[in-house]
Motif scaffolding. Structure first.
Motif, PDB file in Angstrom:
ATOM      1  N   THR A 185       6.632  17.544  11.081  1.00 31.54           N
ATOM      2  CA  THR A 185       7.079  16.846  12.245  1.00 31.54           C
ATOM      3  C   THR A 185       6.605  15.264  12.396  1.00 31.54           C
ATOM      4  O   THR A 185       7.362  14.446  12.418  1.00 31.54           O
ATOM      5  CB  THR A 185       7.313  17.361  13.631  1.00 31.54           C
ATOM      6  N   GLN A 186       5.046  15.454  12.298  1.00 33.06           N
ATOM      7  CA  GLN A 186       4.440  14.308  12.439  1.00 33.06           C
ATOM      8  C   GLN A 186       4.803  13.280  11.339  1.00 33.06           C
ATOM      9  O   GLN A 186       4.827  12.011  11.369  1.00 33.06           O
ATOM     10  CB  GLN A 186       3.064  14.439  12.644  1.00 33.06           C
ATOM     11  N   LEU A 187       4.580  14.068   9.838  1.00 32.46           N
ATOM     12  CA  LEU A 187       4.742  13.287   8.673  1.00 32.46           C
ATOM     13  C   LEU A 187       6.053  12.534   8.701  1.00 32.46           C
ATOM     14  O   LEU A 187       6.381  11.458   8.306  1.00 32.46           O
ATOM     15  CB  LEU A 187       4.530  14.185   7.701  1.00 32.46           C
ATOM     16  N   ARG A 188       7.183  13.246   9.344  1.00 31.01           N
ATOM     17  CA  ARG A 188       8.618  12.934   9.323  1.00 31.01           C
ATOM     18  C   ARG A 188       8.567  11.573  10.268  1.00 31.01           C
ATOM     19  O   ARG A 188       9.289  10.459   9.839  1.00 31.01           O
ATOM     20  CB  ARG A 188       9.437  13.976   9.597  1.00 31.01           C
ATOM     21  N   ARG A 189       7.854  11.613  11.081  1.00 28.87           N
ATOM     22  CA  ARG A 189       7.771  10.584  12.223  1.00 28.87           C
ATOM     23  C   ARG A 189       6.936   9.409  11.877  1.00 28.87           C
ATOM     24  O   ARG A 189       7.302   8.375  12.095  1.00 28.87           O
ATOM     25  CB  ARG A 189       7.293  10.985  13.759  1.00 28.87           C
ATOM     26  N   THR A 190       5.954   9.394  10.980  1.00 35.37           N
ATOM     27  CA  THR A 190       4.872   8.564  10.857  1.00 35.37           C
ATOM     28  C   THR A 190       4.697   8.153   9.439  1.00 35.37           C
ATOM     29  O   THR A 190       4.180   7.261   9.114  1.00 35.37           O
ATOM     30  CB  THR A 190       3.623   8.538  11.488  1.00 35.37           C
ATOM     31  N   GLY A 191       5.302   9.068   8.520  1.00 32.38           N
ATOM     32  CA  GLY A 191       5.008   9.085   7.110  1.00 32.38           C
ATOM     33  C   GLY A 191       3.458   9.428   6.708  1.00 32.38           C
ATOM     34  O   GLY A 191       2.739   9.841   7.517  1.00 32.38           O
ATOM     35  N   TYR A 192       3.102   9.236   5.379  1.00 35.06           N
ATOM     36  CA  TYR A 192       1.845   9.788   4.787  1.00 35.06           C
ATOM     37  C   TYR A 192       1.065   8.855   4.993  1.00 35.06           C
ATOM     38  O   TYR A 192       1.065   7.657   5.057  1.00 35.06           O
ATOM     39  CB  TYR A 192       2.249   9.923   3.183  1.00 35.06           C
ATOM     40  N   PRO A 193      -0.375   9.384   5.520  1.00 35.83           N
ATOM     41  CA  PRO A 193      -1.357   8.522   5.615  1.00 35.83           C
ATOM     42  C   PRO A 193      -1.760   7.528   4.235  1.00 35.83           C
ATOM     43  O   PRO A 193      -1.608   8.106   3.351  1.00 35.83           O
ATOM     44  CB  PRO A 193      -2.280   8.996   6.048  1.00 35.83           C
ATOM     45  N   ASN A 194      -2.388   6.350   4.425  1.00 41.04           N
ATOM     46  CA  ASN A 194      -2.803   5.576   3.269  1.00 41.04           C
ATOM     47  C   ASN A 194      -4.094   6.319   2.962  1.00 41.04           C
ATOM     48  O   ASN A 194      -4.918   5.833   3.793  1.00 41.04           O
ATOM     49  CB  ASN A 194      -2.702   4.299   3.404  1.00 41.04           C
ATOM     50  N   LEU A 195      -4.202   6.967   1.806  1.00 40.60           N
ATOM     51  CA  LEU A 195      -5.597   7.509   1.669  1.00 40.60           C
ATOM     52  C   LEU A 195      -6.518   6.840   0.641  1.00 40.60           C
ATOM     53  O   LEU A 195      -7.361   7.154   0.407  1.00 40.60           O
ATOM     54  CB  LEU A 195      -5.383   8.946   1.186  1.00 40.60           C
ATOM     55  N   VAL A 196      -5.728   5.788   0.194  1.00 42.86           N
ATOM     56  CA  VAL A 196      -6.541   4.976  -0.664  1.00 42.86           C
ATOM     57  C   VAL A 196      -7.060   3.749  -0.191  1.00 42.86           C
ATOM     58  O   VAL A 196      -6.436   2.962   0.554  1.00 42.86           O
ATOM     59  CB  VAL A 196      -5.431   4.455  -2.016  1.00 42.86           C
ATOM     60  N   ALA A 197      -8.263   3.654  -0.235  1.00 42.83           N
ATOM     61  CA  ALA A 197      -9.048   2.284   0.531  1.00 42.83           C
ATOM     62  C   ALA A 197      -8.706   0.990  -0.066  1.00 42.83           C
ATOM     63  O   ALA A 197      -8.561   0.970  -1.329  1.00 42.83           O
ATOM     64  CB  ALA A 197     -10.543   2.384   0.233  1.00 42.83           C
ATOM     65  N   GLN A 198      -8.120   0.075   0.747  1.00 42.84           N
ATOM     66  CA  GLN A 198      -7.568  -1.297   0.161  1.00 42.84           C
ATOM     67  C   GLN A 198      -8.745  -2.251   0.448  1.00 42.84           C
ATOM     68  O   GLN A 198      -9.452  -2.272   1.367  1.00 42.84           O
ATOM     69  CB  GLN A 198      -6.301  -1.725   1.036  1.00 42.84           C
ATOM     70  N   PRO A 199      -9.080  -3.073  -0.529  1.00 44.25           N
ATOM     71  CA  PRO A 199      -9.979  -4.065  -0.212  1.00 44.25           C
ATOM     72  C   PRO A 199      -9.465  -5.188   0.590  1.00 44.25           C
ATOM     73  O   PRO A 199      -8.448  -5.155   0.706  1.00 44.25           O
ATOM     74  CB  PRO A 199     -10.158  -4.664  -2.169  1.00 44.25           C
ATOM     75  N   GLU A 200     -10.334  -5.789   1.139  1.00 45.50           N
ATOM     76  CA  GLU A 200     -10.094  -6.790   2.187  1.00 45.50           C
ATOM     77  C   GLU A 200      -9.738  -7.978   1.452  1.00 45.50           C
ATOM     78  O   GLU A 200     -10.072  -8.508   0.401  1.00 45.50           O
ATOM     79  CB  GLU A 200     -11.566  -7.140   2.833  1.00 45.50           C
ATOM     80  N   HIS A 201      -8.764  -8.434   2.150  1.00 50.60           N
ATOM     81  CA  HIS A 201      -8.142  -9.813   1.576  1.00 50.60           C
ATOM     82  C   HIS A 201      -9.014 -11.033   1.993  1.00 50.60           C
ATOM     83  O   HIS A 201      -9.642 -10.919   3.102  1.00 50.60           O
ATOM     84  CB  HIS A 201      -6.828 -10.006   2.457  1.00 50.60           C
ATOM     85  N   ALA A 202      -9.140 -11.939   1.083  1.00 53.05           N
ATOM     86  CA  ALA A 202     -10.182 -12.987   1.157  1.00 53.05           C
ATOM     87  C   ALA A 202      -9.493 -14.316   1.110  1.00 53.05           C
ATOM     88  O   ALA A 202     -10.489 -15.614   1.050  1.00 53.05           O
ATOM     89  CB  ALA A 202     -11.449 -13.018   0.334  1.00 53.05           C
ATOM     90  N   GLY A 203      -8.560 -14.449   1.071  1.00 54.74           N
ATOM     91  CA  GLY A 203      -7.597 -15.807   0.916  1.00 54.74           C
ATOM     92  C   GLY A 203      -6.698 -15.848  -0.214  1.00 54.74           C
ATOM     93  O   GLY A 203      -6.611 -14.624  -0.659  1.00 54.74           O
ATOM     94  N   ILE A 204      -6.356 -17.035  -0.574  1.00 52.42           N
ATOM     95  CA  ILE A 204      -5.333 -17.278  -1.545  1.00 52.42           C
ATOM     96  C   ILE A 204      -6.070 -18.428  -2.435  1.00 52.42           C
ATOM     97  O   ILE A 204      -6.534 -19.344  -1.970  1.00 52.42           O
ATOM     98  CB  ILE A 204      -3.993 -17.892  -0.855  1.00 52.42           C
ATOM     99  N   ASP A 205      -5.710 -18.485  -3.769  1.00 51.45           N
ATOM    100  CA  ASP A 205      -6.253 -19.355  -4.705  1.00 51.45           C
ATOM    101  C   ASP A 205      -5.215 -20.491  -4.709  1.00 51.45           C
ATOM    102  O   ASP A 205      -4.253 -20.547  -4.224  1.00 51.45           O
ATOM    103  CB  ASP A 205      -6.838 -18.704  -6.083  1.00 51.45           C
ATOM    104  N   TYR A 206      -5.575 -21.514  -5.505  1.00 57.10           N
ATOM    105  CA  TYR A 206      -4.877 -22.776  -5.984  1.00 57.10           C
ATOM    106  C   TYR A 206      -3.328 -22.193  -5.948  1.00 57.10           C
ATOM    107  O   TYR A 206      -2.560 -23.013  -5.918  1.00 57.10           O
ATOM    108  CB  TYR A 206      -5.493 -23.615  -7.115  1.00 57.10           C
ATOM    109  N   PHE A 207      -3.279 -21.158  -6.988  1.00 60.09           N
ATOM    110  CA  PHE A 207      -1.798 -20.891  -7.587  1.00 60.09           C
ATOM    111  C   PHE A 207      -0.985 -19.940  -6.371  1.00 60.09           C
ATOM    112  O   PHE A 207       0.063 -19.476  -7.020  1.00 60.09           O
ATOM    113  CB  PHE A 207      -1.981 -20.279  -8.737  1.00 60.09           C
ATOM    114  N   GLY A 208      -1.693 -19.568  -5.534  1.00 63.22           N
ATOM    115  CA  GLY A 208      -0.924 -18.882  -4.704  1.00 63.22           C
ATOM    116  C   GLY A 208      -1.419 -17.249  -4.772  1.00 63.22           C
ATOM    117  O   GLY A 208      -0.612 -16.442  -4.114  1.00 63.22           O
ATOM    118  N   ASP A 209      -2.280 -16.778  -5.419  1.00 61.83           N
ATOM    119  CA  ASP A 209      -2.652 -15.494  -5.956  1.00 61.83           C
ATOM    120  C   ASP A 209      -3.570 -15.132  -4.658  1.00 61.83           C
ATOM    121  O   ASP A 209      -4.528 -15.915  -4.550  1.00 61.83           O
ATOM    122  CB  ASP A 209      -3.130 -15.408  -7.287  1.00 61.83           C
ATOM    123  N   GLU A 210      -3.565 -13.888  -4.238  1.00 59.24           N
ATOM    124  CA  GLU A 210      -4.384 -13.302  -3.474  1.00 59.24           C
ATOM    125  C   GLU A 210      -5.662 -13.100  -4.089  1.00 59.24           C
ATOM    126  O   GLU A 210      -5.905 -12.840  -4.875  1.00 59.24           O
ATOM    127  CB  GLU A 210      -3.760 -11.907  -2.991  1.00 59.24           C
TER     128      GLU A 210
END
Length: 67
Positions: free
Chosen positions: A7-32
């Motif tokens: 029931t909880q999975l249907r309501r909230t979806g699956y948790p993101n179990l993969v660690a995501q690196p922190e965003h540090a900005g955008i470069d000259y060309f707009g790439d993350e």
């Protein structure tokens, strides 16, 4: 009757179990830029190392050739 975890999975979806690196900005060309990415700073601009050749050619007019 449904299991509470289903029931909880249907309501909230699956948790993101993969660690995501922190965003540090955008470069000259707009790439993350992510934490740990190699960057180059030139004249106040930040360029991802992978975009350096593109920057040199498109912005500064460099030409890369074989000898």
């Amino acid at each position: 009757m449904e299991h509470p975890e289903v029931t909880q999975l249907r309501r909230t979806g699956y948790p993101n179990l993969v660690a995501q690196p922190e965003h540090a900005g955008i470069d000259y060309f707009g790439d993350e830029i992510l934490d740990g990415d190699e960057i180059v700073e030139y004249d106040g601009e930040i360029i991802l190392e992978g975009n350096l050749q593109r920057y040199l050619c498109e912005v500064l007019g460099f030409e890369f050739k074989s000898a």
